[in-house]
Design an enzyme around this catalytic site. Structure first.
Site, mmCIF file in Angstrom:
data_model
loop_
_atom_site.group_PDB
_atom_site.id
_atom_site.type_symbol
_atom_site.label_atom_id
_atom_site.label_comp_id
_atom_site.label_asym_id
_atom_site.label_seq_id
_atom_site.Cartn_x
_atom_site.Cartn_y
_atom_site.Cartn_z
ATOM 1 N N ALA A 14 0.684 -1.298 -0.139
ATOM 2 C CA ALA A 14 0.075 0.045 -0.068
ATOM 3 C C ALA A 14 0.818 1.243 -0.109
ATOM 4 O O ALA A 14 0.580 2.481 0.328
ATOM 5 C CB ALA A 14 -0.873 -0.103 1.119
ATOM 6 N N ASN A 91 -2.728 -7.184 -1.792
ATOM 7 C CA ASN A 91 -2.600 -6.410 -3.167
ATOM 8 C C ASN A 91 -1.054 -6.304 -3.667
ATOM 9 O O ASN A 91 -0.963 -6.256 -4.765
ATOM 10 C CB ASN A 91 -2.996 -4.972 -2.806
ATOM 11 C CG ASN A 91 -2.533 -4.019 -3.823
ATOM 12 O OD1 ASN A 91 -3.061 -3.807 -5.001
ATOM 13 N ND2 ASN A 91 -1.251 -3.394 -3.562
ATOM 14 N N SER A 143 -5.617 -10.243 -11.507
ATOM 15 C CA SER A 143 -5.662 -9.406 -12.761
ATOM 16 C C SER A 143 -6.451 -10.002 -13.642
ATOM 17 O O SER A 143 -6.583 -11.181 -13.817
ATOM 18 C CB SER A 143 -4.236 -9.457 -13.048
ATOM 19 O OG SER A 143 -3.999 -8.993 -14.583
ATOM 20 N N TYR A 156 3.349 -14.278 -14.818
ATOM 21 C CA TYR A 156 2.126 -13.241 -14.131
ATOM 22 C C TYR A 156 0.704 -13.864 -14.132
ATOM 23 O O TYR A 156 0.034 -13.897 -13.413
ATOM 24 C CB TYR A 156 2.378 -11.897 -14.616
ATOM 25 C CG TYR A 156 1.578 -10.896 -13.926
ATOM 26 C CD1 TYR A 156 1.987 -10.144 -12.812
ATOM 27 C CD2 TYR A 156 0.403 -10.497 -14.673
ATOM 28 C CE1 TYR A 156 1.160 -9.165 -12.354
ATOM 29 C CE2 TYR A 156 -0.405 -9.377 -14.197
ATOM 30 C CZ TYR A 156 -0.024 -8.800 -13.067
ATOM 31 O OH TYR A 156 -0.983 -7.898 -12.349
ATOM 32 N N LYS A 160 -1.679 -15.334 -11.347
ATOM 33 C CA LYS A 160 -3.003 -14.403 -11.091
ATOM 34 C C LYS A 160 -4.027 -15.583 -11.216
ATOM 35 O O LYS A 160 -5.058 -15.347 -10.363
ATOM 36 C CB LYS A 160 -3.005 -13.166 -11.799
ATOM 37 C CG LYS A 160 -2.152 -12.095 -11.379
ATOM 38 C CD LYS A 160 -2.165 -11.637 -10.244
ATOM 39 C CE LYS A 160 -1.426 -10.414 -9.914
ATOM 40 N NZ LYS A 160 -1.594 -9.792 -8.485
HETATM 41 P P1 NAP Z 1 2.896 -0.897 -8.253
HETATM 42 O O1 NAP Z 1 2.492 0.553 -8.244
HETATM 43 O O2 NAP Z 1 4.157 -1.571 -8.704
HETATM 44 O O3 NAP Z 1 2.994 -1.162 -6.654
HETATM 45 C C1 NAP Z 1 3.081 -2.272 -6.240
HETATM 46 C C2 NAP Z 1 3.091 -2.560 -4.490
HETATM 47 O O4 NAP Z 1 3.468 -3.832 -4.208
HETATM 48 C C3 NAP Z 1 4.136 -1.490 -3.793
HETATM 49 O O5 NAP Z 1 3.385 -0.845 -2.735
HETATM 50 C C4 NAP Z 1 5.088 -2.579 -3.409
HETATM 51 O O6 NAP Z 1 6.029 -2.028 -2.142
HETATM 52 C C5 NAP Z 1 4.318 -3.752 -3.064
HETATM 53 N N1 NAP Z 1 5.281 -5.018 -3.212
HETATM 54 C C6 NAP Z 1 6.083 -5.562 -4.162
HETATM 55 N N2 NAP Z 1 6.526 -6.705 -3.839
HETATM 56 C C7 NAP Z 1 6.296 -6.682 -2.278
HETATM 57 C C8 NAP Z 1 6.714 -7.637 -1.646
HETATM 58 N N3 NAP Z 1 7.396 -8.760 -1.659
HETATM 59 N N4 NAP Z 1 6.155 -7.476 -0.262
HETATM 60 C C9 NAP Z 1 5.222 -6.557 0.337
HETATM 61 N N5 NAP Z 1 5.059 -5.427 -0.702
HETATM 62 C C10 NAP Z 1 5.486 -5.697 -2.097
HETATM 63 O O7 NAP Z 1 1.760 -1.914 -8.412
HETATM 64 P P2 NAP Z 1 0.034 -1.856 -8.766
HETATM 65 O O8 NAP Z 1 0.057 -1.549 -10.170
HETATM 66 O O9 NAP Z 1 -0.484 -1.035 -7.929
HETATM 67 O O10 NAP Z 1 -0.490 -3.240 -8.506
HETATM 68 C C11 NAP Z 1 -1.056 -3.467 -7.171
HETATM 69 C C12 NAP Z 1 -1.768 -5.081 -7.497
HETATM 70 O O11 NAP Z 1 -2.715 -4.871 -8.622
HETATM 71 C C13 NAP Z 1 -0.665 -5.981 -7.878
HETATM 72 O O12 NAP Z 1 -1.136 -7.477 -7.426
HETATM 73 C C14 NAP Z 1 -0.948 -6.176 -9.525
HETATM 74 O O13 NAP Z 1 -0.479 -7.365 -9.884
HETATM 75 C C15 NAP Z 1 -2.392 -5.792 -9.592
HETATM 76 N N6 NAP Z 1 -2.820 -5.498 -10.843
HETATM 77 C C16 NAP Z 1 -2.257 -4.130 -11.610
HETATM 78 C C17 NAP Z 1 -2.635 -3.682 -12.671
HETATM 79 C C18 NAP Z 1 -2.048 -2.623 -13.335
HETATM 80 O O14 NAP Z 1 -2.428 -2.249 -14.547
HETATM 81 N N7 NAP Z 1 -1.452 -1.685 -12.627
HETATM 82 C C19 NAP Z 1 -3.703 -4.688 -13.544
HETATM 83 C C20 NAP Z 1 -4.274 -5.814 -12.682
HETATM 84 C C21 NAP Z 1 -3.403 -6.143 -11.528
HETATM 85 P P3 NAP Z 1 7.271 -1.056 -2.486
HETATM 86 O O15 NAP Z 1 6.707 0.135 -2.948
HETATM 87 O O16 NAP Z 1 7.713 -1.116 -1.060
HETATM 88 O O17 NAP Z 1 8.175 -1.829 -3.393
#
Ligand code: NAP
Length: 248
Positions: A14, A91, A143, A156, A160
């Site tokens: 988050a 998340n 996703s 990925y 998912k």
């Molecule tokens: P993001 O902006 O890259 O943020 C990722 C978050 O996950 C960051 O807070 C990061 O923490 C945290 N994280 C990564 N690895 C971690 C770990 N090992 N332990 C704890 N925290 C971890 O990604 P987002 O787009 O918001 O994605 C959030 C979720 O939505 C993910 O599951 C992603 O697969 C899913 N999603 C995203 C999209 C899209 O288009 N953006 C579409 C479908 C699904 P740090 O900041 O500390 O690194």
């Protein structure tokens, strides 16, 4: 009165993006929110500040969701702080595109470790308290690619898809006390897509029936629905704020 007044929530990943949006929306609805992050301490502090500046309650907790000891500590810390976890949002996620013929085994393992194993681990330790109390909500951020797949994202998409199946299996196991649902967003403007090309975005916008990329604010209301009283009759479902990208 907010829709989540009196509830406590843990949102993994988050410190930015979708997780921050969900944490902020929960805070606005009156939940006390634990903001988990892996390395971005400043980002997590900004999420906490955003919630507190609107009169909400939040704490940040560092943990790597793919590491068992780290997750045990995370769940214990949040339970001690808030007296329990009513709503868990899994998340945290990573995405590193690669064709399969060029994919390092480490890249596969890292993706599955965070995106699927991380969801299992946090749920594994948080579900105990929910079952003891006979109540709880688990919301897994999957996703649309877990449904439809995508080139260069076999790892990925597999992780998912696993999250969606995990959601269904666990929903049956822990009903009727705990409700377990997934959210499968489409392409959302966050750091996760920062390395995509202009051409990729144009093609994606043309492919999505609603003709645009999504925003964090297109996703957070679905989490609020699933966490609150309005989500009472949902379990095992995958809700898709995705502009129609994957109809299922
Ligand atoms: P993001 O902006 O890259 O943020 C990722 C978050 O996950 C960051 O807070 C990061 O923490 C945290 N994280 C990564 N690895 C971690 C770990 N090992 N332990 C704890 N925290 C971890 O990604 P987002 O787009 O918001 O994605 C959030 C979720 O939505 C993910 O599951 C992603 O697969 C899913 N999603 C995203 C999209 C899209 O288009 N953006 C579409 C479908 C699904 P740090 O900041 O500390 O690194």
């Amino acid at each position: 009165m907010g829709m989540l007044e009196g509830k406590s929530a843990l949102v993994t990943g988050a410190s930015r993006g979708i997780g921050r949006g969900i944490a902020a929306a929960f805070g606005r609805e009156g939940a006390a929110v634990a903001v988990n992050y892996r390395s971005n301490e400043d980002g997590a502090a900004e999420t906490v500040e955003a919630i507190e500046s609107e009169g909400g309650t939040a704490v940040s907790v560092q943990a790597d969701v793919s590491d068992e000891d780290s997750v045990r500590r995370l769940v214990e810390t949040v339970e001690d702080e808030f007296g329990g976890i009513d709503v868990l949002v899994n998340n945290a996620g990573v995405l590193e595109p690669s064709t399969l013929d060029e994919m390092d085994v480490e890249t596969w393992d890292r993706t599955v470790s965070v995106d699927l194993r991380g969801t299992f681990l946090v749920t594994r330790f948080a579900i105990e308290g929910m079952l003891e109390r006979g109540d709880g909500r688990v919301i897994n951020v999957a996703s649309q690619l877990g449904i439809k797949g995508a080139p260069e994202l076999a790892h990925y998409s597999a992780a998912k898809g696993g999250v969606i199946s995990f959601t269904r299996a666990l929903a049956r196991e822990v009903a009727p006390d705990v409700r377990v649902n997934a959210i499968a967003p489409g392409p959302i403007e966050t750091d996760m897509l920062e390395n995509t090309t202009e051409e990729w975005r144009e093609n994606k916008e043309a492919e999505v029936p609603l003709g645009r990329m999504g925003t964090v604010d297109d996703v957070a209301p679905t989490a609020v629905l699933l966490a609150g009283d309005g989500g009472d009759y949902y379990t095992g479902q995958t809700l898709s704020p995705d502009g129609g990208d994957a109809m299922h």
